[in-house]
Design an enzyme around this catalytic site. Structure first.
Site, PDB file in Angstrom:
ATOM      1  CE  LYS A   9      12.683  30.334 -13.047  1.00 36.37           C
ATOM      2  NZ  LYS A   9      11.609  29.798 -12.174  1.00 36.37           N
ATOM      3  CE1 TYR A  49       8.106  29.281 -16.180  1.00 37.83           C
ATOM      4  CE2 TYR A  49       8.556  31.608 -16.508  1.00 37.83           C
ATOM      5  CZ  TYR A  49       8.931  30.374 -16.011  1.00 37.83           C
ATOM      6  OH  TYR A  49      10.132  30.233 -15.355  1.00 37.83           O
ATOM      7  CG  PHE A  57       2.218  30.376  -9.673  1.00 36.31           C
ATOM      8  CD1 PHE A  57       2.980  30.321 -10.828  1.00 36.31           C
ATOM      9  CD2 PHE A  57       1.660  29.198  -9.200  1.00 36.31           C
ATOM     10  CE1 PHE A  57       3.183  29.135 -11.504  1.00 36.31           C
ATOM     11  CE2 PHE A  57       1.857  27.995  -9.869  1.00 36.31           C
ATOM     12  CZ  PHE A  57       2.618  27.966 -11.024  1.00 36.31           C
ATOM     13  NE  ARG A  85      12.829  19.282 -14.305  1.00 36.87           N
ATOM     14  CZ  ARG A  85      11.767  20.062 -14.086  1.00 36.87           C
ATOM     15  NH1 ARG A  85      11.722  21.297 -14.606  1.00 36.87           N
ATOM     16  NH2 ARG A  85      10.765  19.647 -13.358  1.00 36.87           N
ATOM     17  CB  THR A  91       9.466  23.853  -7.850  1.00 39.17           C
ATOM     18  OG1 THR A  91       9.265  22.934  -8.926  1.00 39.17           O
ATOM     19  CG2 THR A  91       9.018  25.239  -8.296  1.00 39.17           C
ATOM     20  NE  ARG A 102      14.597  25.762  -9.224  1.00 41.33           N
ATOM     21  CZ  ARG A 102      13.716  25.224 -10.051  1.00 41.33           C
ATOM     22  NH1 ARG A 102      13.285  23.979  -9.850  1.00 41.33           N
ATOM     23  NH2 ARG A 102      13.253  25.901 -11.088  1.00 41.33           N
ATOM     24  CG  ASN A 112      12.476  28.598  -8.760  1.00 41.49           C
ATOM     25  OD1 ASN A 112      12.702  29.404  -9.653  1.00 41.49           O
ATOM     26  ND2 ASN A 112      11.597  27.622  -8.872  1.00 41.49           N
ATOM     27  CG  HIS A 115      13.030  27.257 -17.081  1.00 43.16           C
ATOM     28  ND1 HIS A 115      11.783  26.720 -16.812  1.00 43.16           N
ATOM     29  CD2 HIS A 115      13.367  26.802 -18.327  1.00 43.16           C
ATOM     30  CE1 HIS A 115      11.381  26.007 -17.866  1.00 43.16           C
ATOM     31  NE2 HIS A 115      12.321  26.043 -18.793  1.00 43.16           N
ATOM     32  CD  GLU A 126      11.001  25.267 -21.829  1.00 42.01           C
ATOM     33  OE1 GLU A 126      10.019  25.146 -21.087  1.00 42.01           O
ATOM     34  OE2 GLU A 126      12.140  24.849 -21.508  1.00 42.01           O
TER      35      GLU A 126
HETATM   36  P1  IDP Z   1       9.974  24.099 -12.260  1.00 43.91           P
HETATM   37  O1  IDP Z   1      10.615  25.434 -12.574  1.00 43.91           O
HETATM   38  O2  IDP Z   1      10.656  23.423 -11.109  1.00 43.91           O
HETATM   39  O3  IDP Z   1       9.825  23.218 -13.474  1.00 43.91           O
HETATM   40  P2  IDP Z   1       7.086  24.571 -12.443  1.00 43.91           P
HETATM   41  O4  IDP Z   1       6.085  23.808 -11.651  1.00 43.91           O
HETATM   42  O5  IDP Z   1       7.193  24.255 -13.905  1.00 43.91           O
HETATM   43  O6  IDP Z   1       8.498  24.422 -11.707  1.00 43.91           O
HETATM   44  O7  IDP Z   1       6.762  26.105 -12.263  1.00 43.91           O
HETATM   45  C1  IDP Z   1       7.370  27.073 -13.085  1.00 43.91           C
HETATM   46  C2  IDP Z   1       7.827  28.217 -12.217  1.00 43.91           C
HETATM   47  O8  IDP Z   1       6.696  28.871 -11.677  1.00 43.91           O
HETATM   48  C3  IDP Z   1       8.669  27.805 -10.994  1.00 43.91           C
HETATM   49  O9  IDP Z   1      10.026  27.622 -11.291  1.00 43.91           O
HETATM   50  C4  IDP Z   1       8.415  28.981 -10.052  1.00 43.91           C
HETATM   51  O10 IDP Z   1       9.267  30.074 -10.390  1.00 43.91           O
HETATM   52  C5  IDP Z   1       6.984  29.352 -10.362  1.00 43.91           C
HETATM   53  N1  IDP Z   1       6.077  28.709  -9.421  1.00 43.91           N
HETATM   54  C6  IDP Z   1       5.667  27.422  -9.426  1.00 43.91           C
HETATM   55  N2  IDP Z   1       4.839  27.173  -8.404  1.00 43.91           N
HETATM   56  C7  IDP Z   1       4.692  28.346  -7.738  1.00 43.91           C
HETATM   57  C8  IDP Z   1       3.938  28.743  -6.586  1.00 43.91           C
HETATM   58  O11 IDP Z   1       3.236  27.965  -5.955  1.00 43.91           O
HETATM   59  N3  IDP Z   1       4.073  30.052  -6.195  1.00 43.91           N
HETATM   60  C9  IDP Z   1       4.845  30.940  -6.877  1.00 43.91           C
HETATM   61  N4  IDP Z   1       5.560  30.601  -7.956  1.00 43.91           N
HETATM   62  C10 IDP Z   1       5.493  29.323  -8.394  1.00 43.91           C
HETATM   63 MG    MG Z   2       8.647  23.522 -15.204  1.00 41.24          MG
END
Ligand code: IDP
Ligand code: MG
Length: 148
Positions: A9, A49, A57, A85, A91, A102, A112, A115, A126
């Site tokens: 990212k 997304y 968010f 993963r 996350t 991470r 973070n 992805h 994707e």
């Molecule tokens: P992942 O990337 O670990 O699969 P997901 O739940 O799929 O996590 O969420 C996608 C992305 O959205 C996360 O990587 C993060 O950048 C963002 N995100 C997820 N939850 C939050 C939140 O509570 N606040 C802000 N950003 C979030």
């Molecule tokens: Mg995800």
């Protein structure tokens, strides 16, 4: 063999972590079959997304992911989706274990760094979204040592 979509990212690119991150996947034994740097369009970011479009968010996430270059990658290996993963970690960077990308490099849930696809269907979607011209077909000679 599976192929997974991995994306560094804008925070990871800005922090100069591209080499560090690629090294982790390469050292693990995964095979790099796609690599491009681009500033994502809103359209592609929104499609990527789409599953989160009703989350609070979401708009911040789209703004963040389109704010600068990302490094889009495709990595192949046995159970590559799960393996990637595990390399990435959960996350929230503050909760991710040391040893994960991470856990070692991120302090935030939004910022973070990286992805990774979460399943076979999402990986296919994707990869087609970010690599519309397809992937490289090659085989790492080292795979004869990486796999039994
Ligand atoms: P992942 O990337 O670990 O699969 P997901 O739940 O799929 O996590 O969420 C996608 C992305 O959205 C996360 O990587 C993060 O950048 C963002 N995100 C997820 N939850 C939050 C939140 O509570 N606040 C802000 N950003 C979030
Ligand atoms: Mg995800």
């Amino acid at each position: 063999m599976q192929t997974t979509y991995i994306m560094i990212k804008p925070d990871g690119v800005q922090r100069g972590l591209v080499g560090e991150i690629i090294t982790r996947f390469e050292n693990k034994g995964l095979r790099l079959v796609g690599l491009r740097q681009l500033i994502p369009s809103s359209k592609v970011a929104e499609e990527h997304y789409a599953i989160h479009k009703d989350r609070p968010f979401y708009s911040g996430l789209i703004k963040f992911i389109t704010s600068g270059p990302v490094v889009a990658m495709a990595w192949t290996g046995v159970e590559a989706i799960k393996v990637a993963r595990n390399i990435i970690g959960p996350t929230n960077g503050r909760e991710a274990s040391p040893g994960t990308i991470r856990g070692d490099l991120a302090m935030d849930i939004g910022h973070n760094i990286i992805h990774g696809s979460d399943g076979e269907e999402t990986a296919k979607f994707e990869l087609e979204l970010w690599f519309p011209n397809g992937l490289s077909e090659w085989r790492r000679d080292a795979e004869s040592q990486i796999y039994e």
